[in-house]
Write a protein that holds these residues in place. Structure first.
Motif, PDB file in Angstrom:
ATOM      1  N   TRP A 142      50.113  34.762  47.742  1.00  0.00           N
ATOM      2  CA  TRP A 142      51.301  35.551  48.104  1.00  0.00           C
ATOM      3  C   TRP A 142      51.604  36.610  47.047  1.00  0.00           C
ATOM      4  N   ALA A 143      51.526  36.231  45.770  1.00  0.00           N
ATOM      5  CA  ALA A 143      51.873  37.157  44.687  1.00  0.00           C
ATOM      6  C   ALA A 143      50.879  38.316  44.600  1.00  0.00           C
ATOM      7  N   LEU A 144      49.592  38.010  44.698  1.00  0.00           N
ATOM      8  CA  LEU A 144      48.589  39.070  44.583  1.00  0.00           C
ATOM      9  C   LEU A 144      48.668  40.039  45.753  1.00  0.00           C
ATOM     10  N   ALA A 145      48.855  39.501  46.956  1.00  0.00           N
ATOM     11  CA  ALA A 145      48.983  40.378  48.130  1.00  0.00           C
ATOM     12  C   ALA A 145      50.234  41.237  48.026  1.00  0.00           C
ATOM     13  N   SER A 146      51.338  40.666  47.571  1.00  0.00           N
ATOM     14  CA  SER A 146      52.577  41.442  47.414  1.00  0.00           C
ATOM     15  C   SER A 146      52.404  42.534  46.368  1.00  0.00           C
ATOM     16  N   LEU A 147      51.687  42.227  45.293  1.00  0.00           N
ATOM     17  CA  LEU A 147      51.448  43.226  44.255  1.00  0.00           C
ATOM     18  C   LEU A 147      50.609  44.386  44.776  1.00  0.00           C
ATOM     19  N   LEU A 157      53.365  56.292  49.264  1.00  0.00           N
ATOM     20  CA  LEU A 157      54.465  56.779  50.085  1.00  0.00           C
ATOM     21  C   LEU A 157      55.662  57.222  49.244  1.00  0.00           C
ATOM     22  N   GLY A 158      55.950  56.449  48.211  1.00  0.00           N
ATOM     23  CA  GLY A 158      57.135  56.763  47.413  1.00  0.00           C
ATOM     24  C   GLY A 158      56.925  57.893  46.430  1.00  0.00           C
ATOM     25  N   ILE A 159      55.729  57.979  45.857  1.00  0.00           N
ATOM     26  CA  ILE A 159      55.415  59.011  44.870  1.00  0.00           C
ATOM     27  C   ILE A 159      54.341  59.910  45.451  1.00  0.00           C
ATOM     28  N   GLU A 160      54.735  61.034  46.004  1.00  0.00           N
ATOM     29  CA  GLU A 160      53.788  61.942  46.638  1.00  0.00           C
ATOM     30  C   GLU A 160      52.878  62.585  45.594  1.00  0.00           C
ATOM     31  N   GLY A 161      51.586  62.647  45.941  1.00  0.00           N
ATOM     32  CA  GLY A 161      50.633  63.290  45.054  1.00  0.00           C
ATOM     33  C   GLY A 161      50.207  62.419  43.890  1.00  0.00           C
ATOM     34  N   SER A 162      50.556  61.136  43.908  1.00  0.00           N
ATOM     35  CA  SER A 162      50.169  60.249  42.819  1.00  0.00           C
ATOM     36  C   SER A 162      48.683  59.959  42.886  1.00  0.00           C
ATOM     37  N   GLY A 163      47.991  60.079  41.744  1.00  0.00           N
ATOM     38  CA  GLY A 163      46.570  59.798  41.703  1.00  0.00           C
ATOM     39  C   GLY A 163      46.253  58.320  41.825  1.00  0.00           C
ATOM     40  N   LEU A 164      47.278  57.482  41.688  1.00  0.00           N
ATOM     41  CA  LEU A 164      47.065  56.047  41.784  1.00  0.00           C
ATOM     42  C   LEU A 164      46.984  55.555  43.225  1.00  0.00           C
ATOM     43  N   CYS A 165      47.286  56.434  44.170  1.00  0.00           N
ATOM     44  CA  CYS A 165      47.235  56.019  45.577  1.00  0.00           C
ATOM     45  C   CYS A 165      45.825  55.593  45.958  1.00  0.00           C
ATOM     46  N   LEU A 166      44.834  56.408  45.591  1.00  0.00           N
ATOM     47  CA  LEU A 166      43.446  56.078  45.917  1.00  0.00           C
ATOM     48  C   LEU A 166      43.018  54.778  45.250  1.00  0.00           C
ATOM     49  N   VAL A 167      43.502  54.551  44.041  1.00  0.00           N
ATOM     50  CA  VAL A 167      43.155  53.324  43.321  1.00  0.00           C
ATOM     51  C   VAL A 167      43.677  52.099  44.065  1.00  0.00           C
ATOM     52  N   THR A 168      44.914  52.175  44.530  1.00  0.00           N
ATOM     53  CA  THR A 168      45.491  51.031  45.252  1.00  0.00           C
ATOM     54  C   THR A 168      44.792  50.795  46.586  1.00  0.00           C
ATOM     55  N   VAL A 169      44.396  51.858  47.274  1.00  0.00           N
ATOM     56  CA  VAL A 169      43.690  51.708  48.542  1.00  0.00           C
ATOM     57  C   VAL A 169      42.335  51.041  48.328  1.00  0.00           C
ATOM     58  N   LYS A 173      41.008  47.336  49.781  1.00  0.00           N
ATOM     59  CA  LYS A 173      39.797  47.098  50.559  1.00  0.00           C
ATOM     60  C   LYS A 173      38.859  46.142  49.840  1.00  0.00           C
ATOM     61  N   ALA A 174      38.770  46.274  48.520  1.00  0.00           N
ATOM     62  CA  ALA A 174      37.913  45.371  47.753  1.00  0.00           C
ATOM     63  C   ALA A 174      38.431  43.938  47.820  1.00  0.00           C
ATOM     64  N   TYR A 175      39.749  43.785  47.800  1.00  0.00           N
ATOM     65  CA  TYR A 175      40.351  42.450  47.870  1.00  0.00           C
ATOM     66  C   TYR A 175      40.066  41.802  49.220  1.00  0.00           C
ATOM     67  N   LEU A 176      40.232  42.545  50.316  1.00  0.00           N
ATOM     68  CA  LEU A 176      39.938  42.001  51.640  1.00  0.00           C
ATOM     69  C   LEU A 176      38.459  41.661  51.794  1.00  0.00           C
ATOM     70  N   LEU A 177      37.596  42.511  51.238  1.00  0.00           N
ATOM     71  CA  LEU A 177      36.159  42.235  51.294  1.00  0.00           C
ATOM     72  C   LEU A 177      35.819  40.975  50.514  1.00  0.00           C
TER      73      LEU A 177
END
Length: 305
Positions: A142-147, A157-169, A173-177
């Motif tokens: 639960w904690a890891l998925a929420s993080l 969504l909250g910070i437009e143009g953030s370079g960290l968006c790609l990192v989180t995506v 995907k790596a976590y689901l895989l």
């Protein structure tokens, strides 16, 4: 404040839009059935049955699947009637849906891994297993998925143009895989251990339950994951988009029925007036003791996988 379109109910049931509405109705029906089943499991395991290592996983899995079915139903209705699409409310519900899906997948992988260790090391693992392993594993999922999904919601969504968006995506995907790989590796090891064991003995229901859960995910849970993965990179499946949506609801609605189906007395109509609490408790009883006691009373029954 932006105004979102109101559906035209005079033409919404015609043509392709009508098909979408009817499919949304089928998805809602499946979701309602699944919510009733998961709600029953939550009630029985939460208040009526004494917890054991496996029932803790099943309790959290029922909660995650109920959350998924609720939020996914809202998305299906919104897509069918073109309500609040891509609004802040829609994005929030969509994030909750992804969160619940990842938690359910993580818990399925945890159940199969736990039972695989029990099967591979039947003497050593129970003695060396920490007492609160199940609770810690569920809390970690639960904690890891929420993080992960909270970070994606903030940076994408909250910070437009953030370079960290790609990192989180990419991390999502790596976590689901990783979870999908873990689920099938543990299931394969469990199949080999049960089928190729030196000693001939009854297969515990929990082993059959783990394998059926993995099979249901392969047939019904994997297509939505593949669809979501392809949509992230601007690709599309060669099948209609409503098929993975229906399969996702089936994936999260099937488990409660599998729990009772695996009980031979319930399946053959010999339950009589036996409470469902006892049926579920018998199915989730871990170890060979419960199986051997029942084997002395009933004829043997095995399922080949």
């Amino acid at each position: 404040m932006d105004e979102y379109p109101t559906p035209d109910f005079d033409t919404v049931f015609d043509g392709e839009e009508g098909l979408t509405v009817w499919l949304a109705a089928v998805a809602l029906l499946i979701a309602v059935v699944g919510l009733v089943g998961n709600g029953l499991i939550l009630w029985l395991l939460g208040f009526r049955i004494r917890k054991n290592p496996i029932s803790v996983y099943v309790l959290n899995l029922a909660a995650a699947e109920a959350l998924f079915l609720s939020s996914h139903s809202i998305l299906c209705v919104g897509d069918a009637f073109d309500i609040f699409e891509h609004s802040p409310s829609w994005l929030g519900v969509n994030s909750i849906t992804d969160l619940a899906y990842s938690v359910a997948l993580g818990l399925r992988a945890a159940i199969c891994t736990e039972l695989c260790l029990w099967a591979l090391y039947p003497c050593e693992y129970p003695r060396r297993r920490p007492q609160h392993t199940s609770g810690a594993a569920c809390g970690g999922v639960w904690a890891l998925a929420s993080l992960l999904w909270g970070s994606q919601l903030i940076f994408c969504l909250g910070i437009e143009g953030s370079g960290l968006c790609l990192v989180t995506v990419v991390a999502e995907k790596a976590y689901l895989l990783l979870l999908t790989t873990l689920l099938f590796v543990a299931s394969l090891a469990l199949v080999l251990r049960v089928r190729c064991g030196v000693r001939r003995r009854r297969r515990p229901r929990l082993y059959r339950l783990a394998l059926l859960t993995a099979l249901v995910f392969l047939l019904c849970g994997l297509p939505p994951e593949v669809q979501h993965f392809l949509e992230t990179f601007g690709l599309e499946l060669l099948i209609p988009s409503w098929i993975p949506q229906l399969l996702a609801n089936v994936n999260c609605s099937a488990n409660p029925f599998l729990y009772f189906f695996l009980d031979r007395r319930f399946r053959q109509g010999r339950r009589g007036r036996e409470p469902l609490r006892l049926v579920l408790q018998r199915v989730l009883e871990h170890g060979m003791e419960g199986e051997e006691r029942e084997a002395s009373q009933d004829t043997s029954w095995e399922t080949s996988f």
